[in-house]
Design a protein around this motif. Structure first.
Motif, PDB file in Angstrom:
ATOM      1  N   GLY A   1      -2.668  -4.223  16.594  1.00  0.00           N
ATOM      2  CA  GLY A   1      -1.367  -4.171  15.957  1.00  0.00           C
ATOM      3  C   GLY A   1      -1.156  -5.214  14.882  1.00  0.00           C
ATOM      4  N   GLU A   2      -2.220  -5.947  14.538  1.00  0.00           N
ATOM      5  CA  GLU A   2      -2.121  -6.970  13.505  1.00  0.00           C
ATOM      6  C   GLU A   2      -2.234  -6.331  12.119  1.00  0.00           C
ATOM      7  N   ILE A   3      -1.470  -6.884  11.158  1.00  0.00           N
ATOM      8  CA  ILE A   3      -1.492  -6.370   9.796  1.00  0.00           C
ATOM      9  C   ILE A   3      -2.837  -6.698   9.137  1.00  0.00           C
ATOM     10  N   LYS A   4      -3.410  -5.725   8.452  1.00  0.00           N
ATOM     11  CA  LYS A   4      -4.650  -5.932   7.709  1.00  0.00           C
ATOM     12  C   LYS A   4      -4.584  -5.166   6.395  1.00  0.00           C
ATOM     13  N   GLN A   5      -5.542  -5.426   5.533  1.00  0.00           N
ATOM     14  CA  GLN A   5      -5.626  -4.710   4.258  1.00  0.00           C
ATOM     15  C   GLN A   5      -5.934  -3.244   4.504  1.00  0.00           C
ATOM     16  N   GLY A   6      -5.186  -2.374   3.857  1.00  0.00           N
ATOM     17  CA  GLY A   6      -5.478  -0.950   3.920  1.00  0.00           C
ATOM     18  C   GLY A   6      -6.318  -0.551   2.721  1.00  0.00           C
ATOM     19  N   VAL A   7      -5.808   0.349   1.916  1.00  0.00           N
ATOM     20  CA  VAL A   7      -6.502   0.776   0.703  1.00  0.00           C
ATOM     21  C   VAL A   7      -6.420  -0.335  -0.343  1.00  0.00           C
ATOM     22  N   ASP A   8      -7.551  -0.712  -0.902  1.00  0.00           N
ATOM     23  CA  ASP A   8      -7.570  -1.681  -2.001  1.00  0.00           C
ATOM     24  C   ASP A   8      -7.603  -0.899  -3.310  1.00  0.00           C
ATOM     25  N   ALA A   9      -6.461  -0.848  -3.982  1.00  0.00           N
ATOM     26  CA  ALA A   9      -6.339  -0.056  -5.209  1.00  0.00           C
ATOM     27  C   ALA A   9      -6.596  -0.876  -6.475  1.00  0.00           C
ATOM     28  N   TYR A  10      -6.869  -2.163  -6.322  1.00  0.00           N
ATOM     29  CA  TYR A  10      -7.195  -2.999  -7.494  1.00  0.00           C
ATOM     30  C   TYR A  10      -8.540  -2.568  -8.059  1.00  0.00           C
ATOM     31  N   ARG A  11      -8.630  -2.505  -9.384  1.00  0.00           N
ATOM     32  CA  ARG A  11      -9.894  -2.171 -10.044  1.00  0.00           C
ATOM     33  C   ARG A  11     -10.163  -3.160 -11.165  1.00  0.00           C
ATOM     34  N   ASP A  12     -11.399  -3.649 -11.205  1.00  0.00           N
ATOM     35  CA  ASP A  12     -11.816  -4.592 -12.234  1.00  0.00           C
ATOM     36  C   ASP A  12     -12.421  -3.811 -13.390  1.00  0.00           C
ATOM     37  N   ILE A  13     -11.836  -3.953 -14.569  1.00  0.00           N
ATOM     38  CA  ILE A  13     -12.246  -3.208 -15.758  1.00  0.00           C
ATOM     39  C   ILE A  13     -13.165  -4.067 -16.625  1.00  0.00           C
ATOM     40  N   THR A  14     -14.265  -3.497 -17.093  1.00  0.00           N
ATOM     41  CA  THR A  14     -15.174  -4.187 -18.008  1.00  0.00           C
ATOM     42  C   THR A  14     -15.330  -3.341 -19.260  1.00  0.00           C
ATOM     43  N   LEU A  15     -15.026  -3.938 -20.425  1.00  0.00           N
ATOM     44  CA  LEU A  15     -15.080  -3.208 -21.695  1.00  0.00           C
ATOM     45  C   LEU A  15     -15.930  -3.979 -22.701  1.00  0.00           C
TER      46      LEU A  15
ATOM     47  N   LEU B   1       6.272  15.475 -10.750  1.00  0.00           N
ATOM     48  CA  LEU B   1       5.018  14.730 -10.638  1.00  0.00           C
ATOM     49  C   LEU B   1       5.392  13.258 -10.441  1.00  0.00           C
ATOM     50  N   SER B   2       4.916  12.641  -9.384  1.00  0.00           N
ATOM     51  CA  SER B   2       5.249  11.244  -9.105  1.00  0.00           C
ATOM     52  C   SER B   2       4.026  10.575  -8.485  1.00  0.00           C
ATOM     53  N   ILE B   3       3.276   9.857  -9.314  1.00  0.00           N
ATOM     54  CA  ILE B   3       2.027   9.241  -8.868  1.00  0.00           C
ATOM     55  C   ILE B   3       2.159   7.724  -8.954  1.00  0.00           C
ATOM     56  N   HIS B   4       2.146   7.077  -7.788  1.00  0.00           N
ATOM     57  CA  HIS B   4       2.233   5.625  -7.710  1.00  0.00           C
ATOM     58  C   HIS B   4       0.956   5.117  -7.044  1.00  0.00           C
ATOM     59  N   THR B   5       0.317   4.136  -7.642  1.00  0.00           N
ATOM     60  CA  THR B   5      -0.867   3.552  -7.022  1.00  0.00           C
ATOM     61  C   THR B   5      -0.625   2.085  -6.722  1.00  0.00           C
ATOM     62  N   GLY B   6      -1.339   1.580  -5.732  1.00  0.00           N
ATOM     63  CA  GLY B   6      -1.240   0.179  -5.345  1.00  0.00           C
ATOM     64  C   GLY B   6      -1.901  -0.019  -4.000  1.00  0.00           C
ATOM     65  N   SER B   7      -2.305  -1.236  -3.717  1.00  0.00           N
ATOM     66  CA  SER B   7      -2.944  -1.522  -2.434  1.00  0.00           C
ATOM     67  C   SER B   7      -1.953  -1.345  -1.298  1.00  0.00           C
ATOM     68  N   THR B   8      -2.467  -0.959  -0.144  1.00  0.00           N
ATOM     69  CA  THR B   8      -1.623  -0.697   1.017  1.00  0.00           C
ATOM     70  C   THR B   8      -1.979  -1.651   2.157  1.00  0.00           C
ATOM     71  N   ILE B   9      -1.130  -1.685   3.154  1.00  0.00           N
ATOM     72  CA  ILE B   9      -1.401  -2.461   4.359  1.00  0.00           C
ATOM     73  C   ILE B   9      -1.605  -1.509   5.528  1.00  0.00           C
ATOM     74  N   ASP B  10      -2.272  -2.000   6.561  1.00  0.00           N
ATOM     75  CA  ASP B  10      -2.576  -1.187   7.738  1.00  0.00           C
ATOM     76  C   ASP B  10      -2.500  -2.098   8.971  1.00  0.00           C
ATOM     77  N   LYS B  11      -2.734  -1.540  10.117  1.00  0.00           N
ATOM     78  CA  LYS B  11      -2.767  -2.327  11.366  1.00  0.00           C
ATOM     79  C   LYS B  11      -4.091  -2.102  12.076  1.00  0.00           C
ATOM     80  N   ASP B  12      -4.622  -3.177  12.650  1.00  0.00           N
ATOM     81  CA  ASP B  12      -5.851  -3.033  13.423  1.00  0.00           C
ATOM     82  C   ASP B  12      -5.521  -2.585  14.845  1.00  0.00           C
TER      83      ASP B  12
END
Length: 289
Positions: free
Chosen positions: A195-209, A181-192
């Motif tokens: 061919g320019e680099i852009k934000q891919g998956v935004d894995a950041y989460r804001d927690i409210t407690l 089992l190997s689960i790594h999370t984090g934001s990724t990059i992509d290309k438009d």
């Protein structure tokens, strides 16, 4: 008469001293400690290798037995909310001073001290699981301490192929035959399209407690005990996940080319989807004033 006046003056002096000792008006700030406890339900997680007899084993809602050999995650963008709603940010733009890697294998990392928090009554805590997009670059010059904490030791909280940090890193085993089992999370990059680099998956989460009791900062330096319940990894409020090994589009137990698609399901379970779940696996179980 002089004796009576003398005693009266002494009594007033004593009362004044007592009043000063009970008055925290001179206290400008104090510490707040965030204490993280990582669990499966009400069981504290014990790490172990594939055949460990002491590691904490857990069964998911889908009936899969699993345990961890490594468990790490990043917190940043910490804010405390006063009773009147005023938000007190804690070095939110400085990863060296306001971010940490929580590492289950390292006891000292499970507590994080916030210094110089203004005196007041606090009702809520906010923080990020991961690193905001605007700070999520591997900047050894700007944030050398966090860079070293996240990558120059055994945490390995950096993507090998990208420019950002891992937000969660979980290694372990599942099913009775101990598949990896190997689960790594984090934001990724992509290309438009150009061919320019852009934000891919935004894995950041804001927690409210919400805090179960008010944290009083001043004469006291409260500790906020935060539970991270990794039962939610596979059995979350958003997704019930069944682990599968392989390289197909539905396979999710270990990294493959389709990991980013499957990763979001883990991210939403751990950190919430930001819409109807803003706490994910986290809760505050106690405030010690």
């Amino acid at each position: 008469m002089k004796t009576l006046k003398k005693y009266a003056a002494l009594s007033l002096f004593s009362i004044a001293l007592l009043s000063c000792s009970n008055d925290d008006s001179h206290v400008a700030a104090n510490k707040v400690t965030l204490a993280f406890t990582n669990t499966f339900g009400d069981q504290t997680i014990v790490l172990g290798d594939a055949t460990s007899t002491t590691a904490t084993a857990h069964t998911s809602a889908a009936g899969q037995l699993h345990h961890f050999s490594e468990l790490k995650y990043v917190i940043s963008n910490i804010r405390l909310i006063k009773n009147d709603g005023k938000e007190i940010p804690y070095h939110i733009n400085n990863l060296d001073l306001g971010a940490a890697v929580i590492n289950q294998a390292k006891a000292s990392s499970l507590t994080y001290v916030l210094n110089d928090i203004p005196k007041g009554e606090y009702k809520q805590l906010k923080f990020g699981l991961g690193v905001r997009q605007d700070l999520n670059t591997l900047d050894e010059v700007k944030f050398p301490n966090f860079y070293a904490l996240a990558g120059a030791n055994d945490t390995e909280m950096m993507w090998e192929w990208g420019t950002g940090y891992r937000f969660t890193k979980i290694e372990g085993f599942y099913d009775t035959d101990h598949k990896e089992l190997s689960i790594h999370t984090g934001s990724t990059i992509d290309k438009d399209d150009n061919g320019e680099i852009k934000q891919g998956v935004d894995a950041y989460r804001d927690i409210t407690l919400d805090l179960p009791t008010i944290a009083s900062v001043g004469k006291t330096a409260p500790t906020v005990v935060i539970q991270a319940d990794f039962h939610h990894l596979l059995s979350g409020k958003i997704n019930t996940i069944t682990l599968q090994s392989g390289t197909g589009s539905e396979d999710n137990a270990t990294p493959n080319v389709h990991t980013a698609v499957q990763m979001v399901k883990f991210v939403d379970n751990l950190g919430g989807n930001g819409i109807n779940d803003v706490s994910g696996m986290f809760s505050v179980i106690e405030v010690k004033n």
